[in-house]
Design a protein around this motif. Structure first.
Motif, PDB file in Angstrom:
ATOM      1  N   LEU A 283      12.513  42.375  10.662  1.00 31.28           N
ATOM      2  CA  LEU A 283      11.201  41.809  10.925  1.00 31.28           C
ATOM      3  C   LEU A 283      10.282  42.962  11.307  1.00 31.28           C
ATOM      4  O   LEU A 283      10.728  43.919  11.944  1.00 31.28           O
ATOM      5  CB  LEU A 283      11.276  40.785  12.067  1.00 31.28           C
ATOM      6  N   ASP A 284       9.026  42.869  10.921  1.00 34.96           N
ATOM      7  CA  ASP A 284       8.087  43.947  11.227  1.00 34.96           C
ATOM      8  C   ASP A 284       7.537  43.743  12.636  1.00 34.96           C
ATOM      9  O   ASP A 284       6.465  43.169  12.837  1.00 34.96           O
ATOM     10  CB  ASP A 284       6.954  43.983  10.196  1.00 34.96           C
ATOM     11  N   TYR A 285       8.288  44.207  13.616  1.00 37.90           N
ATOM     12  CA  TYR A 285       7.894  44.026  15.014  1.00 37.90           C
ATOM     13  C   TYR A 285       6.641  44.825  15.356  1.00 37.90           C
ATOM     14  O   TYR A 285       5.837  44.402  16.193  1.00 37.90           O
ATOM     15  CB  TYR A 285       9.045  44.424  15.937  1.00 37.90           C
ATOM     16  N   ASP A 286       6.445  45.983  14.720  1.00 38.42           N
ATOM     17  CA  ASP A 286       5.244  46.764  14.999  1.00 38.42           C
ATOM     18  C   ASP A 286       3.985  46.004  14.578  1.00 38.42           C
ATOM     19  O   ASP A 286       2.972  46.015  15.285  1.00 38.42           O
ATOM     20  CB  ASP A 286       5.311  48.106  14.270  1.00 38.42           C
ATOM     21  N   ALA A 287       4.040  45.330  13.416  1.00 37.42           N
ATOM     22  CA  ALA A 287       2.886  44.550  12.978  1.00 37.42           C
ATOM     23  C   ALA A 287       2.580  43.433  13.968  1.00 37.42           C
ATOM     24  O   ALA A 287       1.411  43.157  14.277  1.00 37.42           O
ATOM     25  CB  ALA A 287       3.140  43.975  11.584  1.00 37.42           C
ATOM     26  N   LEU A 288       3.626  42.808  14.485  1.00 37.61           N
ATOM     27  CA  LEU A 288       3.427  41.740  15.456  1.00 37.61           C
ATOM     28  C   LEU A 288       2.829  42.268  16.754  1.00 37.61           C
ATOM     29  O   LEU A 288       1.860  41.717  17.280  1.00 37.61           O
ATOM     30  CB  LEU A 288       4.759  41.043  15.753  1.00 37.61           C
ATOM     31  N   THR A 289       3.419  43.331  17.297  1.00 34.69           N
ATOM     32  CA  THR A 289       2.969  43.810  18.602  1.00 34.69           C
ATOM     33  C   THR A 289       1.572  44.410  18.544  1.00 34.69           C
ATOM     34  O   THR A 289       0.740  44.146  19.414  1.00 34.69           O
ATOM     35  CB  THR A 289       3.972  44.824  19.173  1.00 34.69           C
ATOM     36  N   TRP A 290       1.287  45.223  17.537  1.00 34.33           N
ATOM     37  CA  TRP A 290      -0.050  45.810  17.456  1.00 34.33           C
ATOM     38  C   TRP A 290      -1.093  44.755  17.106  1.00 34.33           C
ATOM     39  O   TRP A 290      -2.226  44.796  17.605  1.00 34.33           O
ATOM     40  CB  TRP A 290      -0.084  46.957  16.456  1.00 34.33           C
ATOM     41  N   GLY A 291      -0.717  43.783  16.269  1.00 32.81           N
ATOM     42  CA  GLY A 291      -1.639  42.688  15.998  1.00 32.81           C
ATOM     43  C   GLY A 291      -1.957  41.907  17.260  1.00 32.81           C
ATOM     44  O   GLY A 291      -3.097  41.491  17.494  1.00 32.81           O
ATOM     45  N   TRP A 292      -0.927  41.712  18.094  1.00 28.02           N
ATOM     46  CA  TRP A 292      -1.100  41.008  19.371  1.00 28.02           C
ATOM     47  C   TRP A 292      -2.041  41.766  20.293  1.00 28.02           C
ATOM     48  O   TRP A 292      -2.983  41.191  20.856  1.00 28.02           O
ATOM     49  CB  TRP A 292       0.276  40.841  20.018  1.00 28.02           C
ATOM     50  N   PHE A 293      -1.807  43.048  20.450  1.00 23.08           N
ATOM     51  CA  PHE A 293      -2.673  43.835  21.325  1.00 23.08           C
ATOM     52  C   PHE A 293      -4.083  43.972  20.763  1.00 23.08           C
ATOM     53  O   PHE A 293      -5.067  43.934  21.514  1.00 23.08           O
ATOM     54  CB  PHE A 293      -2.055  45.209  21.573  1.00 23.08           C
ATOM     55  N   ASP A 294      -4.200  44.148  19.458  1.00 25.95           N
ATOM     56  CA  ASP A 294      -5.543  44.234  18.866  1.00 25.95           C
ATOM     57  C   ASP A 294      -6.347  42.973  19.164  1.00 25.95           C
ATOM     58  O   ASP A 294      -7.554  43.032  19.432  1.00 25.95           O
ATOM     59  CB  ASP A 294      -5.447  44.432  17.350  1.00 25.95           C
ATOM     60  N   LEU A 295      -5.685  41.826  19.137  1.00 26.55           N
ATOM     61  CA  LEU A 295      -6.377  40.563  19.388  1.00 26.55           C
ATOM     62  C   LEU A 295      -6.785  40.422  20.843  1.00 26.55           C
ATOM     63  O   LEU A 295      -7.950  40.127  21.143  1.00 26.55           O
ATOM     64  CB  LEU A 295      -5.463  39.399  18.976  1.00 26.55           C
ATOM     65  N   PHE A 296      -5.856  40.660  21.762  1.00 25.20           N
ATOM     66  CA  PHE A 296      -6.126  40.334  23.161  1.00 25.20           C
ATOM     67  C   PHE A 296      -6.654  41.498  23.989  1.00 25.20           C
ATOM     68  O   PHE A 296      -7.229  41.279  25.061  1.00 25.20           O
ATOM     69  CB  PHE A 296      -4.856  39.768  23.807  1.00 25.20           C
ATOM     70  N   LEU A 297      -6.468  42.730  23.517  1.00 25.96           N
ATOM     71  CA  LEU A 297      -6.985  43.877  24.279  1.00 25.96           C
ATOM     72  C   LEU A 297      -8.261  44.451  23.665  1.00 25.96           C
ATOM     73  O   LEU A 297      -9.110  44.987  24.383  1.00 25.96           O
ATOM     74  CB  LEU A 297      -5.922  44.972  24.374  1.00 25.96           C
ATOM     75  N   LYS A 298      -8.384  44.357  22.348  1.00 25.66           N
ATOM     76  CA  LYS A 298      -9.585  44.855  21.680  1.00 25.66           C
ATOM     77  C   LYS A 298     -10.554  43.741  21.292  1.00 25.66           C
ATOM     78  O   LYS A 298     -11.725  44.010  21.019  1.00 25.66           O
ATOM     79  CB  LYS A 298      -9.208  45.633  20.415  1.00 25.66           C
ATOM     80  N   GLY A 299     -10.029  42.529  21.217  1.00 25.76           N
ATOM     81  CA  GLY A 299     -10.871  41.422  20.782  1.00 25.76           C
ATOM     82  C   GLY A 299     -11.076  41.371  19.285  1.00 25.76           C
ATOM     83  O   GLY A 299     -12.015  40.725  18.803  1.00 25.76           O
ATOM     84  N   ASP A 300     -10.206  42.034  18.514  1.00 24.91           N
ATOM     85  CA  ASP A 300     -10.327  42.011  17.056  1.00 24.91           C
ATOM     86  C   ASP A 300     -10.045  40.608  16.534  1.00 24.91           C
ATOM     87  O   ASP A 300      -9.067  39.965  16.930  1.00 24.91           O
ATOM     88  CB  ASP A 300      -9.329  42.983  16.413  1.00 24.91           C
ATOM     89  N   ASN A 301     -10.860  40.164  15.630  1.00 21.12           N
ATOM     90  CA  ASN A 301     -10.649  38.862  14.995  1.00 21.12           C
ATOM     91  C   ASN A 301      -9.729  39.057  13.798  1.00 21.12           C
ATOM     92  O   ASN A 301     -10.150  39.038  12.644  1.00 21.12           O
ATOM     93  CB  ASN A 301     -11.983  38.256  14.566  1.00 21.12           C
ATOM     94  N   ASN A 302      -8.437  39.273  14.084  1.00 16.03           N
ATOM     95  CA  ASN A 302      -7.490  39.630  13.022  1.00 16.03           C
ATOM     96  C   ASN A 302      -6.732  38.434  12.459  1.00 16.03           C
ATOM     97  O   ASN A 302      -5.849  38.598  11.616  1.00 16.03           O
ATOM     98  CB  ASN A 302      -6.493  40.671  13.523  1.00 16.03           C
ATOM     99  N   HIS A 303      -7.056  37.230  12.929  1.00 19.18           N
ATOM    100  CA  HIS A 303      -6.457  35.987  12.416  1.00 19.18           C
ATOM    101  C   HIS A 303      -4.935  35.963  12.575  1.00 19.18           C
ATOM    102  O   HIS A 303      -4.262  35.217  11.863  1.00 19.18           O
ATOM    103  CB  HIS A 303      -6.835  35.773  10.942  1.00 19.18           C
ATOM    104  N   LEU A 304      -4.402  36.756  13.494  1.00 23.08           N
ATOM    105  CA  LEU A 304      -2.956  36.776  13.687  1.00 23.08           C
ATOM    106  C   LEU A 304      -2.422  35.384  14.007  1.00 23.08           C
ATOM    107  O   LEU A 304      -1.404  34.942  13.454  1.00 23.08           O
ATOM    108  CB  LEU A 304      -2.589  37.744  14.821  1.00 23.08           C
ATOM    109  N   LEU A 305      -3.112  34.672  14.903  1.00 27.80           N
ATOM    110  CA  LEU A 305      -2.606  33.389  15.350  1.00 27.80           C
ATOM    111  C   LEU A 305      -2.747  32.302  14.296  1.00 27.80           C
ATOM    112  O   LEU A 305      -2.165  31.218  14.452  1.00 27.80           O
ATOM    113  CB  LEU A 305      -3.309  32.971  16.643  1.00 27.80           C
ATOM    114  N   ASP A 306      -3.502  32.577  13.229  1.00 23.05           N
ATOM    115  CA  ASP A 306      -3.631  31.590  12.155  1.00 23.05           C
ATOM    116  C   ASP A 306      -2.317  31.428  11.404  1.00 23.05           C
ATOM    117  O   ASP A 306      -2.065  30.369  10.810  1.00 23.05           O
ATOM    118  CB  ASP A 306      -4.735  31.995  11.175  1.00 23.05           C
TER     119      ASP A 306
END
Length: 661
Positions: A383-406
């Motif tokens: 599983l691509d854990y790096d994609a998950l973790t950085w996507g998570w931080f980008d969303l909640f620490l940077k406020g990026d609208n990356n649609h991860l939770l979609d």
């Protein structure tokens, strides 16, 4: 094969640690190729980051914690922080190779626009004070987050990540709601869970009231209260210079823990290998919980004075929770995840996500196209854990609208046997149903050669299965859901038939499944038992039996009978000639029993040294050197319906999810 040490296991998640992985020549000639690679990475980091090492951060009591800070040069504005707090060695200089250690985690964070802060726990390496596992770290964690989030270069948002001891402190600190804490990614975090119903483990210390012996081996290398330190007031410049000569890493003599854990009395095990004094057995009034951990009962008030997370706390921080089926406490981990979803504010409750891998403790990124856990090939579990973790931080620490939770499922879990990632909105998966199998025999279920069976109904007459439990000759742990015991136990799934030759293991096996059956969720054993001892243990192991006879363990548990009525209630002693009901805390797994496979459970009274031996006396156990033999029995009939209830899921009610590459 020696079980991997906890700090090396942590390196399997690129974000969770900045700890050194030494070259093979660490104690001999330096590795020129390794040194060249390390210098290249260090130079790249220096070109991209503002580096501030050996920053001594004061806590509220004046004791200082050592931190290294890496943040992007020429950032367009203030930056978010990824915070790693650990008891393990992150000294930037590899003193054995005479070069920097691997700076991949720091460099990756800086390249992605994050500050990376790593800090040693109190009483470890360059940090001051006395160590107390999950004790002062509660306030230290809050103070550290407050300090870094208020730095002039910080955007005020902090995210936590780490595995094992680098994760276990996160929950109780998150429950304090420190300003700036914006997201957490705890991984393999069981030893941070105290009391979360229906589990009562006090940070992996117990299982069913029996001591999990992993902490004895682990604490021998961690409770170093007497250790080299630099004089108070040593400047940051001098500390950085000194760190190129002294990393303060403990170099203990080797210990064969498979032998050392046999020592009695149990409270003297660390002493017997000439290990350091500390919180395991020694009273330490100067620390929050007072030490003497081995002397505590499951509801000792000391467990509530430290940094464990309990079910009277609330977490209101978005969480991405990583777990694994062959870790030491996946059941309490899942219970904690469900508890947070149930008790957080509605918005934050909807921001809790879980990933459950089929791997060992902190070994997520060791999965391959053929992931072998012990002896069992469970397929492609990558599983691509790096994609998950950085996507998570980008969303909640940077406020990026990356649609991860979609697209991120609430629960992504790997089903062994089916060898697929699956998804669900809840755990256990929606549509899960209980299925009960009853223990049955003609009174001769001892060993694989016996007549034990799992049936659809309880037998009419009680023909109990009797066996002798001698604490001086316990059933040895073979594989299992465990970690951190050094040479004592190798974790994972192993063919248990060699163990099932013992007469003190009762074996109960179902008929072959006529069609494939997914078991995903809790597994609850209820036994009716008797003994001529005042107190004893009963163990249960759940297995998948292949058509060729191989029997792979899925999960295991134990119950100390004195606690069978509850951990807040008076001790319940056994009486000869009487039958007592005991329900073990739930086991858990996700396993697909293909047509032709069988479900099996083993029942015994020991699983050592995974769990400590009950000496059967009714005494303290930890301070005793001699035990008594117990003559135990399992009863099964309509009057005594001993059974195991599993959680089954129709395949059509779950969806497969391919690994993210």
């Amino acid at each position: 094969m020696r079980s991997p040490s906890r700090h090396l296991v942590l390196a399997t998640i690129s974000l969770c640690t900045a700890l050194p992985v030494l070259g093979a020549q660490g104690r001999g000639q330096p590795n020129p190729q390794l040194i060249e690679q390390r210098w290249a990475k260090e130079h790249e980091l220096e070109s991209l980051a503002v580096i501030d090492r050996k920053v001594m951060v004061p806590m509220r009591d004046g004791v200082r914690m050592a931190a290294d800070v890496y943040r992007p040069k020429n950032a367009a504005g203030k930056v978010p922080i990824v915070f790693v707090r650990t008891p393990y060695n992150f000294n930037y200089w590899d003193v054995r190779n005479g070069a920097p250690r691997d700076m991949t985690a720091e460099l990756d964070a800086v390249k992605r626009g994050y500050a990376f802060v790593e800090m040693n726990e109190r009483g470890h390496f360059f940090s001051e004070g006395n160590y107390d596992i999950l004790g002062p770290p509660l306030t230290d964690g809050v103070d550290a987050i407050k300090w870094m989030s208020s730095q002039p270069w910080a955007n005020g948002k902090v995210g936590l990540i780490g595995c094992s001891s680098t994760a276990e402190w996160q929950m109780a600190v998150a429950a304090q709601a420190p300003p700036g804490l914006s997201a957490i990614i705890p991984q393999g975090f069981g030893a941070g869970v105290g009391r979360v119903a229906p589990y009562y483990e006090q940070g992996n210390w117990y299982r069913g009231g029996a001591v999990q012996m992993l902490f004895i081996a682990w604490l021998s290398g961690e409770q170093n209260q007497a250790r080299p330190m630099f004089p108070p007031g040593t400047s940051q410049e001098e500390l950085v210079r000194a760190s190129k000569s002294f990393d303060l890493a403990q170099q203990s003599p080797p210990v064969d823990w498979s032998e050392a854990l046999r020592h009695l009395p149990e409270q003297d095990i660390i002493k017997a290998v000439d290990g350091p004094h500390g919180i395991f057995a020694d009273s330490m009034p100067g620390i929050a919980t007072g030490g003497a951990m081995i002397k505590r009962a499951p509801n000792d008030p000391a467990w509530y004075r430290g940094g464990l997370f309990h079910d009277d706390m609330r977490i209101n921080v978005p969480g991405l929770w990583f777990m694994s089926w062959y870790d030491v406490s996946v059941g309490p981990n899942l219970a904690t995840y469900n508890y947070v979803r149930r008790t957080a504010s509605p918005e934050v409750a909807n921001q809790q996500y879980a990933v459950i891998a089929p791997t060992l403790h902190c070994s997520y990124k060791r999965a391959t196209e053929h992931t072998v856990v012990g002896e069992r090939d469970v397929g492609d579990a990558r599983l691509d854990y790096d994609a998950l973790t950085w996507g998570w931080f980008d969303l909640f620490l940077k406020g990026d609208n990356n649609h991860l939770l979609d697209t991120l499922p609430k629960v992504r879990y790997y089903t062994m046997g089916m060898n697929k990632w699956q998804t669900s909105d809840v755990w256990p998966p929606a549509g899960a149903q209980p299925a009960t199998f009853y223990l049955s025999s003609a009174g001769k279920a001892s060993s694989l050669a016996g007549d034990g069976a799992l049936t659809a109904a309880a037998p009419d007459a009680d023909r109990p299965d009797a066996f002798t439990y001698d604490p001086m000759n316990p059933v040895l742990s073979y594989g299992g859901n465990v970690c951190c015991t050094g040479t004592a136990v190798e974790a994972g799934a192993f063919d248990q038939r060699r163990m099932e030759a013992r007469e003190d293991i009762l074996v109960y096996t179902s008929e072959p499944f006529k069609e494939g059956t997914e078991v995903s969720g809790p597994i609850t054993p209820t036994l009716y038992v008797s003994s001529d001892a005042k107190d004893t243990d009963f163990t249960v192991k759940v297995l998948d039996v292949y058509p060729d006879g191989r029997a792979f363990n899925l999960d295991e548990s134990i119950q100390r009978m004195r606690y069978r009525e509850g951990y807040d209630k008076p001790l319940a002693w056994m009486e000869a000639g009487k039958v007592f009901k005991v329900t073990l805390q739930p086991l858990t797994t996700s396993n697909y029993f293909a047509a032709g496979h069988k479900l099996r459970i083993e029942v015994s009274s020991s699983n050592f040294p995974r769990f400590d031996r009950n000496l059967n006396t009714g005494g303290n156990n930890y301070d005793e050197a001699k035990g008594v033999v117990a003559h135990n029995a399992v009863h099964h009939s309509k009057q005594y319906p001993s059974a195991v209830t599993v959680t089954t899921v129709k395949r059509a009610q779950t969806s497969s999810a391919p690994a993210v590459r």
